[in-house]
Design a protein around this motif. Structure first.
Motif, PDB file in Angstrom:
ATOM      1  N   GLY A 101      46.567  52.694  45.030  1.00  0.00           N
ATOM      2  CA  GLY A 101      45.987  51.616  44.241  1.00  0.00           C
ATOM      3  C   GLY A 101      46.901  50.430  44.020  1.00  0.00           C
ATOM      4  O   GLY A 101      46.471  49.409  43.466  1.00  0.00           O
ATOM      5  N   SER A 102      48.170  50.537  44.453  1.00  0.00           N
ATOM      6  CA  SER A 102      49.107  49.441  44.190  1.00  0.00           C
ATOM      7  C   SER A 102      48.757  48.185  44.981  1.00  0.00           C
ATOM      8  O   SER A 102      48.945  47.064  44.494  1.00  0.00           O
ATOM      9  N   PHE A 103      48.241  48.351  46.194  1.00  0.00           N
ATOM     10  CA  PHE A 103      47.857  47.194  47.001  1.00  0.00           C
ATOM     11  C   PHE A 103      46.721  46.429  46.339  1.00  0.00           C
ATOM     12  O   PHE A 103      46.762  45.204  46.187  1.00  0.00           O
ATOM     13  N   ALA A 104      45.695  47.157  45.904  1.00  0.00           N
ATOM     14  CA  ALA A 104      44.571  46.524  45.220  1.00  0.00           C
ATOM     15  C   ALA A 104      45.031  45.853  43.930  1.00  0.00           C
ATOM     16  O   ALA A 104      44.574  44.756  43.584  1.00  0.00           O
ATOM     17  N   ALA A 105      45.957  46.491  43.213  1.00  0.00           N
ATOM     18  CA  ALA A 105      46.465  45.914  41.968  1.00  0.00           C
ATOM     19  C   ALA A 105      47.205  44.605  42.237  1.00  0.00           C
ATOM     20  O   ALA A 105      47.077  43.639  41.471  1.00  0.00           O
ATOM     21  N   LEU A 106      47.972  44.568  43.322  1.00  0.00           N
ATOM     22  CA  LEU A 106      48.690  43.337  43.666  1.00  0.00           C
ATOM     23  C   LEU A 106      47.720  42.219  44.015  1.00  0.00           C
ATOM     24  O   LEU A 106      47.865  41.083  43.534  1.00  0.00           O
ATOM     25  N   LEU A 107      46.724  42.522  44.838  1.00  0.00           N
ATOM     26  CA  LEU A 107      45.755  41.493  45.225  1.00  0.00           C
ATOM     27  C   LEU A 107      45.020  40.950  44.002  1.00  0.00           C
ATOM     28  O   LEU A 107      44.804  39.738  43.880  1.00  0.00           O
ATOM     29  N   GLN A 108      44.630  41.823  43.094  1.00  0.00           N
ATOM     30  CA  GLN A 108      43.951  41.375  41.882  1.00  0.00           C
ATOM     31  C   GLN A 108      44.877  40.511  41.034  1.00  0.00           C
ATOM     32  O   GLN A 108      44.456  39.482  40.482  1.00  0.00           O
ATOM     33  N   PHE A 109      46.137  40.902  40.932  1.00  0.00           N
ATOM     34  CA  PHE A 109      47.098  40.185  40.106  1.00  0.00           C
ATOM     35  C   PHE A 109      47.318  38.757  40.598  1.00  0.00           C
ATOM     36  O   PHE A 109      47.413  37.823  39.796  1.00  0.00           O
ATOM     37  N   ILE A 110      47.404  38.587  41.923  1.00  0.00           N
ATOM     38  CA  ILE A 110      47.667  37.240  42.447  1.00  0.00           C
ATOM     39  C   ILE A 110      46.384  36.471  42.743  1.00  0.00           C
ATOM     40  O   ILE A 110      46.422  35.350  43.245  1.00  0.00           O
ATOM     41  N   GLY A 111      45.237  37.074  42.425  1.00  0.00           N
ATOM     42  CA  GLY A 111      43.973  36.355  42.512  1.00  0.00           C
ATOM     43  C   GLY A 111      43.315  36.373  43.864  1.00  0.00           C
ATOM     44  O   GLY A 111      42.550  35.456  44.196  1.00  0.00           O
TER      45      GLY A 111
END
Length: 218
Positions: free
Chosen positions: A156-166
């Motif tokens: 889930g870290s990849f999805a979390a990064l994408l969400q964080f940077i928009g």
């Protein structure tokens, strides 16, 4: 692709910076794995390595709208990886004779005291450096919503990064496991220079100020 606010990685080296850089390139971002000129920072959507791990506080002031992504890694995995990296790089980080860029040499010395200690490979020394840097980063960014800490090996870290940077979650047909590419694993170190992509930004990109760096001091 709309130009996003600059994403800066204040993590220690050997925490997955190459994997994250490649993943962001594949999402259409411009990425500088290292940035030694003003222009490299101006051109990049994300900067993932030197000098971010040493200069994050100065860069935070220069880029007040930037987002900061700290990559965490278990010490038992980070330590041998860092020792291997230093084994290859140390001669080039020499203060006077090393061939690496002065900004890179300064960054490594700032975080790992490579010009001050007798044995930079010592387990206890590097462990202390890692923990000191980690605590400094977490203290500096405490309770800020423009900062996230990730371990790229966690689901889930990849999805979390994408969400964080928009950025939107990628198509699961193209990215079925929604995870970072596993690069620089063990002794199979993949060089950033060997990875070809049109969105890569040169660390020494020249601009209106030629190849000048920022004039702040640590």
């Amino acid at each position: 692709m709309q130009h996003i606010q600059l994403s800066i990685n204040p993590s220690n080296p050997c925490t997955g910076t190459t994997s994250v850089s490649v993943a962001l390139l594949e999402q259409g971002l411009t990425v500088a794995h290292q940035a030694f000129t003003k222009q490299a920072f101006m051109l990049a959507d994300a900067v993932s390595d030197a000098p971010c791990f040493s200069d994050y506080q100065q860069l935070d002031r220069l880029f007040p709208n930037a987002k900061f992504v700290y990559l965490d890694r278990p010490l038992d995995k980070w330590l041998p990886s860092m020792q291997m990296l230093l084994g290859r790089m140390l001669v080039h980080l020499d203060k006077d004779k090393g061939r690496f860029h002065p900004v890179m040499k300064r960054s490594f010395n700032h975080c790992f005291d490579i010009w001050q200690v007798e044995d930079v490979f010592d387990d206890s020394h590097l462990t202390a450096c890692y923990l000191r840097h980690q605590q400094q980063v977490l203290d500096y960014f405490t309770e800020r919503d423009d900062f996230i800490a990730l371990d790229i090996s966690v689901t889930g870290s990849f999805a979390a990064l994408l969400q964080f940077i928009g950025l939107p979650k990628p198509n699961t047909t193209e990215f079925p496991q929604l995870s970072f590419p596993l690069l620089n694993m063990g002794r199979n170190v993949a060089s950033w220079d060997e990875y070809k992509h049109p969105n890569k930004i040169s660390a020494n990109a020249s601009g209106p100020d030629k190849r000048k760096f920022f004039d702040y001091r640590l």
